[in-house]
Design an enzyme around this catalytic site. Sequence first.
Site, short mmCIF file in Angstrom:
data_model
loop_
_atom_site.label_atom_id
_atom_site.label_comp_id
_atom_site.label_asym_id
_atom_site.label_seq_id
_atom_site.Cartn_x
_atom_site.Cartn_y
_atom_site.Cartn_z
N PRO A 9 10.79 0.92 0.80
CA PRO A 9 9.43 1.32 0.45
C PRO A 9 8.40 0.31 0.97
O PRO A 9 8.76 -0.72 1.54
CB PRO A 9 9.45 1.33 -1.08
N MET A 10 7.15 0.61 0.72
CA MET A 10 6.08 -0.32 1.06
C MET A 10 6.32 -1.65 0.33
O MET A 10 6.84 -1.66 -0.78
CB MET A 10 4.72 0.23 0.63
N GLY A 13 9.37 -5.83 2.60
CA GLY A 13 9.65 -6.89 3.56
C GLY A 13 10.28 -6.40 4.86
O GLY A 13 10.95 -7.18 5.54
N THR A 15 8.84 -5.49 7.82
CA THR A 15 8.29 -6.19 8.98
C THR A 15 8.71 -7.65 8.98
O THR A 15 9.05 -8.21 10.02
CB THR A 15 6.75 -6.06 9.01
N GLU A 85 7.30 -0.05 12.09
CA GLU A 85 6.63 1.16 11.62
C GLU A 85 7.10 2.40 12.39
O GLU A 85 6.30 3.20 12.88
CB GLU A 85 5.11 1.01 11.70
N PHE A 117 5.20 9.15 0.23
CA PHE A 117 4.90 8.98 -1.20
C PHE A 117 5.37 10.15 -2.05
O PHE A 117 5.37 10.06 -3.28
CB PHE A 117 3.41 8.72 -1.41
N CYS A 142 8.56 -3.17 -8.57
CA CYS A 142 7.72 -2.11 -9.15
C CYS A 142 6.39 -2.68 -9.63
O CYS A 142 6.35 -3.70 -10.32
CB CYS A 142 8.45 -1.42 -10.30
N CYS A 145 6.53 -2.07 -13.89
CA CYS A 145 7.50 -2.69 -14.81
C CYS A 145 8.21 -3.90 -14.21
O CYS A 145 8.98 -4.57 -14.90
CB CYS A 145 8.54 -1.66 -15.26
N CYS A 174 9.51 1.90 -9.16
CA CYS A 174 10.89 2.29 -9.45
C CYS A 174 10.91 3.79 -9.77
O CYS A 174 9.85 4.43 -9.87
CB CYS A 174 11.44 1.48 -10.62
#
EC number: 2.7.1.21
Length: 185
Positions: A9-10, A13, A15, A85, A117, A142, A145, A174
């Site tokens: 996900p965004m 890490g 890149t 990307e 998303f 996350c 949380c 999460c």
Amino acid sequence: MSIEIITGPMYSGKTTELIRRITRYKLCKKNCVIISHSIDNRHDDDNILINHDGFKISHDDFIKTNILINKIKIFDKYEIIGIDECQFFDSNDLIIFCDTLANNGKKIIVAGLNSDFNKNPFKSIIKLIPISEKITKLQSICNFCYNDATFTMKKFNKDIIIEIGGSDLYIPVCRICYNENNTIN
């Protein structure tokens, strides 16, 4: 030679990991290049790759483009080719490019989002998996949380699937927090 995938996900890490792997090969005197899609606007100029944390790497061999296959001859001199990307590239163009170069002795390291998303996979990643030798799936933290995050959630403009943005637009979440908070507008 081979194709490696770095996904997640965004803010996981991707890149940073791509830069780390390319840097290792550069230390071994390998000819390396990093490719980024021209739509990616995180770069200060054409010779600097920057991640979401603001970490920059100056790279003499850094190419921004939106089409890969018609530039395949440019990459003859490189042994290691990083693609950042990858979700922004046309999936068929990316597959042909990576497969052709790997079959000609190049190591290809591809970094990109695992899904949008809405948790829909990007075709580029899905199509690369069957022809890849190594897959690394990273996790983020996350935003709600602080557990491991495997999804990206968009804060607003949810009718636009591909939109360049950072923490102003996207957050890592999460599964539980994705389901509980995916109505942020």
